[in-house]
Structure formats: C-alpha cells, structure tokens
Design an enzyme around this catalytic site. Structure first.
Site, short mmCIF file in Angstrom:
data_model
loop_
_atom_site.label_atom_id
_atom_site.label_comp_id
_atom_site.label_asym_id
_atom_site.label_seq_id
_atom_site.Cartn_x
_atom_site.Cartn_y
_atom_site.Cartn_z
N GLU A 1 4.94 -4.65 -8.07
CA GLU A 1 5.47 -5.81 -8.78
C GLU A 1 6.06 -6.83 -7.80
O GLU A 1 6.40 -6.47 -6.65
CB GLU A 1 6.54 -5.38 -9.78
CG GLU A 1 6.00 -4.45 -10.84
CD GLU A 1 6.97 -4.20 -11.99
OE1 GLU A 1 6.56 -3.59 -12.98
OE2 GLU A 1 8.14 -4.64 -11.89
N GLY B 1 -12.30 -10.71 25.62
CA GLY B 1 -11.79 -11.98 26.11
C GLY B 1 -11.86 -13.05 25.03
O GLY B 1 -11.59 -12.79 23.86
N THR C 1 -5.61 -5.01 -6.03
CA THR C 1 -7.01 -5.06 -5.62
C THR C 1 -7.90 -4.90 -6.85
O THR C 1 -7.66 -4.04 -7.68
CB THR C 1 -7.30 -3.95 -4.60
OG1 THR C 1 -6.44 -4.10 -3.47
CG2 THR C 1 -8.74 -4.01 -4.12
N GLU D 1 -4.09 8.42 -1.87
CA GLU D 1 -4.19 7.03 -1.45
C GLU D 1 -3.79 6.88 0.02
O GLU D 1 -4.43 6.17 0.79
CB GLU D 1 -3.30 6.14 -2.32
CG GLU D 1 -3.35 4.67 -1.91
CD GLU D 1 -2.44 3.78 -2.72
OE1 GLU D 1 -2.38 2.57 -2.42
OE2 GLU D 1 -1.78 4.28 -3.66
N THR E 1 4.72 0.63 2.66
CA THR E 1 4.92 0.08 4.00
C THR E 1 5.32 1.18 4.99
O THR E 1 5.85 2.23 4.60
CB THR E 1 6.00 -1.00 4.02
OG1 THR E 1 7.28 -0.39 3.69
CG2 THR E 1 5.70 -2.10 3.01
N GLY F 1 7.91 -3.80 -4.40
CA GLY F 1 6.67 -3.31 -3.83
C GLY F 1 6.64 -1.80 -3.74
O GLY F 1 6.17 -1.10 -4.64
N ARG G 1 -21.04 -6.69 29.93
CA ARG G 1 -20.29 -7.85 30.40
C ARG G 1 -19.93 -7.69 31.88
O ARG G 1 -19.40 -6.67 32.29
CB ARG G 1 -19.00 -7.98 29.57
CG ARG G 1 -18.06 -9.09 30.03
CD ARG G 1 -18.63 -10.46 29.81
NE ARG G 1 -17.62 -11.49 30.05
CZ ARG G 1 -17.85 -12.80 30.03
NH1 ARG G 1 -19.08 -13.23 29.76
NH2 ARG G 1 -16.89 -13.66 30.25
#
Length: 390
Positions: A129, A340, A160, A243, A366, A133, A269
């Site tokens: 919400e 780079g 999502t 999850e 989090t 969170g 490279r």
C-alpha cells in the site's frame, strides 16, 4: 553442482524453454520495453507450452513437477534481459496463482487457476500500500461484511500486472481491531465496479505494467474469500518464503548472465596491444565476482531443494533474497564497468540490466526489513510457523 539437483529431463526442459524464449519472446522484447505492455498472445503461448502450470495440479491443467523446473523457468527468463517481462510472468505464476492454489476452493480454482495455467487469464497480487510497503500488518485497506458480500475500500501500489490483469488477489482488513491478525484474502474480477488502476512510470522493469489500484466501495461476494477469514496474514507470510527465494534465484541468474556477457566482451576487447582479460586487476575482480555468484547459486539451490521437500525455509529464503540481490547489483555494476563507455549505451544489455537489477533489494521486502527479520530469528529466537487451511 547442477547434477545434484537436475535430471536429464530437467536439462531437456531448459533447452526447450530457452529455444521458446529466443524464438517467441526475444523478437518482441524491445517493443514491450518501450510500450510497457506485454501483448496477450505471448501469455497464451506460454500457457500452451505448459510453463505456467509447472508446479500446479494436473486436475487444473498443470504438470505437478518439482521446484527445480521452476528454478529453470526463472533462470532462463533472466537470460533474455527483460526484468519486466520476467516479473510479469513469475508474478502471475508464483504470486497470484500460488494463492489461488493454496487458499482457493475448487470453484475458485476452476474459474481462475485453470485459465491462468492456460495463459487465458492474468493475475496480480495486491498487498503493498502507499503508506505501508513492507509493513504488511499495517495495511489500511478494509473489507466490511454486509450480508452475502464484502465491501472493500482502500488502495494498493507497486502492483506487477496491476493494470492489464484479469483478476486481482487482494489482502484487506476484515477485523481491523485485531491488527495483522484481522486480515483476509480475496479474489476479484478486474471489471468489478469500483476498481480503478493507474499505470506507474518506473526506472526499470519497463516491459511490465506496474499499477496503483484504488478500491471504492467494491462489492466482493462472500464466496470469493480465500481460505479462512482473518487468516490472511499467515497465508501471506507463508508464501513470502517462495517469493523471496524467487527473487534470490532471479538475482544469481542475471548476475551469471552479466558475467558471461562481460567475459565474452573482455576476450575480444583490446587495450595497449592485448585483450583486457589479460589485465590482472580485471581478472582478479571477475574472479571474485564469479565466486560470489557461485556461492549465492549454491545456497539458493540448497534452499530450493529443502522447500521442494516441504520444509519451511522462511529464514533461508530471506537470506537468499538479501544477499543474492546485493551480489547481483555489485556484479552487474562491475560488469558494466568492464565494457567502459559501451556499458553505458542502451544498445548493450548491461544498461537495462543495471536498471532492472536495482529493484532486487526493494521489491518483495526491502533489504532493511529483511535484515531485521533475520535478526529476529538468529538473535531473538523468533519463529514463523506455517499457516494451515482447514
């Protein structure tokens, strides 16, 4: 290490999935990244291939396979370098559909789970919400029972598939006076009166539709309550383990892909007359980053193995997400550096990957919240018991 967990059938499944993604999905990714809308035809194609039904019962169209098929599904989705597409797929299959399968009755499973497995319906899970969170217990959305229906009011955000999905799995307080113990889970159709969604503009995961959803006196039939009333918090906590492990697996997979890409670039490279993969400083950095990814991958596989056996791995899954997402961000940052100036260009994959990866330490809890959860378990001795449904 893979032979500890994978059979020949697993390897064949990976080859089939990788081929499908390259032929059917990759040609459309750039368009979906720009529009933020994954077209419906691909959902049905994914469903036709059986990929949404990997872990679900055969009676609803699933294949009832072990969790390592899911691990493969997640890993291969990361290799096509669209965090948004991957998120849309697994949020449907392992957030919305997990609740349908675990808490839904047969009627709900026939109406929503079966067509979800076919890719004919898309689901989303609505927990977060605007004012709460990771603080799930502090949610403000309410569901008041009135006769044969509940009336929902409130809002959800960062959802999502929140704009284009066909149905929503919604958590709401049915007994607000009980706090987190007064929460319930509902399933409702997108076109139910009173539901509105606003699409959010994001830094990454741009192919997926992330929405803020409002519920204004939404009437939900009593029969759309999933599981028992006021048991919603326990259901949510139980599924958080899956999850978080999913996000840990996603992290090690995208980091592994980033390393593969960077190493391939480094061998071609040249600088100062030799390829850059011969410079000791760069070699040692990549050696360290590769070691970190392998350690995360091994831990995630071991945790997946235990979860597949039915163990309640909330601590390990939380650790998986915390550490794997941290490693992935560092790995991708360093791999971009190996390219780079080209790493900063959109035509190379590391720029998008860096944006997409940044959500890892945020979504699904989090890192700050996860550290506290782990601290409660390892320092305070707190346990989290699995929910049961009568």
């Amino acid at each position: 290490m893979t032979d500890l967990y994978y059979t020949e059938e697993h390897h064949l499944f990976r080859e089939s999935l990788r081929d499908f993604l390259q032929k059917e999905v990759v040609p459309h990714i750039d368009k979906w990244e720009k529009t933020g809308h994954i077209e419906r035809f691909i959902w049905e194609k994914v469903g036709e291939m059986g990929f949404f039904g990997i872990n679900y019962p055969e009676e609803y169209g699933g294949m009832n396979l072990d969790l390592f098929y899911t691990v493969i599904f997640l890993e291969e989705l990361q290799r096509i370098n669209s965090g948004g597409f991957a998120a849309a797929m697994w949020a449907h299959a392992y957030l919305a559909m997990t609740h349908l399968n675990a808490e839904g009755d047969d009627r709900i499973k026939q109406k929503y789970l079966a067509p979800s497995i076919e890719g004919k319906m898309i689901g989303c899970l609505c927990i977060t919400e605007p004012f709460g969170g990771s603080d799930v217990a502090g949610m403000r959305t309410t569901a008041v029972k009135e006769g044969d229906h509940y009336v929902l009011n409130g809002s959800k955000t960062f959802i999502t598939n929140g704009v284009y999905s066909d149905y929503l799995i919604v958590a709401a307080k049915t007994s607000p006076e009980l706090g987190g113990k007064g929460m319930s889970i509902f399933v409702m159709d997108r076109d139910t009166s009173g539901i509105s969604a606003t699409k959010l503009d994001k830094l990454g995961w741009r192919a997926s539709d992330t929405g803020e959803i409002a519920f204004d006196n939404v009437k939900v039939p009593v029969e759309n309550l999933m599981g028992e009333e006021n048991k919603g918090f326990a259901y949510i906590m139980q599924h958080f383990a899956l999850e978080r492990l999913i996000m840990g697996i996603n992290a090690h997979a995208r980091a592994e892909y980033a390393i593969e890409y960077a190493l391939d670039y480094m061998k071609d490279r040249t600088a100062f007359g030799k390829t850059i993969n011969t410079f000791q400083a760069l070699r040692h950095l990549m050696a360290e980053r590769t070691s970190e990814v392998e350690m995360a991958k091994a831990f995630n596989y071991a945790t997946a193995y235990r979860l597949n056996r039915g163990e309640y791995v909330v601590k390990e899954a939380t650790m998986s997400k915390l550490i794997s997402t941290k490693i992935a961000d560092q790995v991708i940052n360093d791999c971009l550096q190996m390219l780079g100036g080209y790493g900063y260009m959109e035509e190379y994959p590391l720029a998008r990957m860096m944006r997409d990866s940044r959500l890892g330490p945020i979504g699904g809890g989090t890192s700050e919240i996860l550290r506290e959860i782990i601290a409660k378990m390892v320092i305070d001795g707190k346990t989290y018991d699995p929910a049961t449904k009568k």
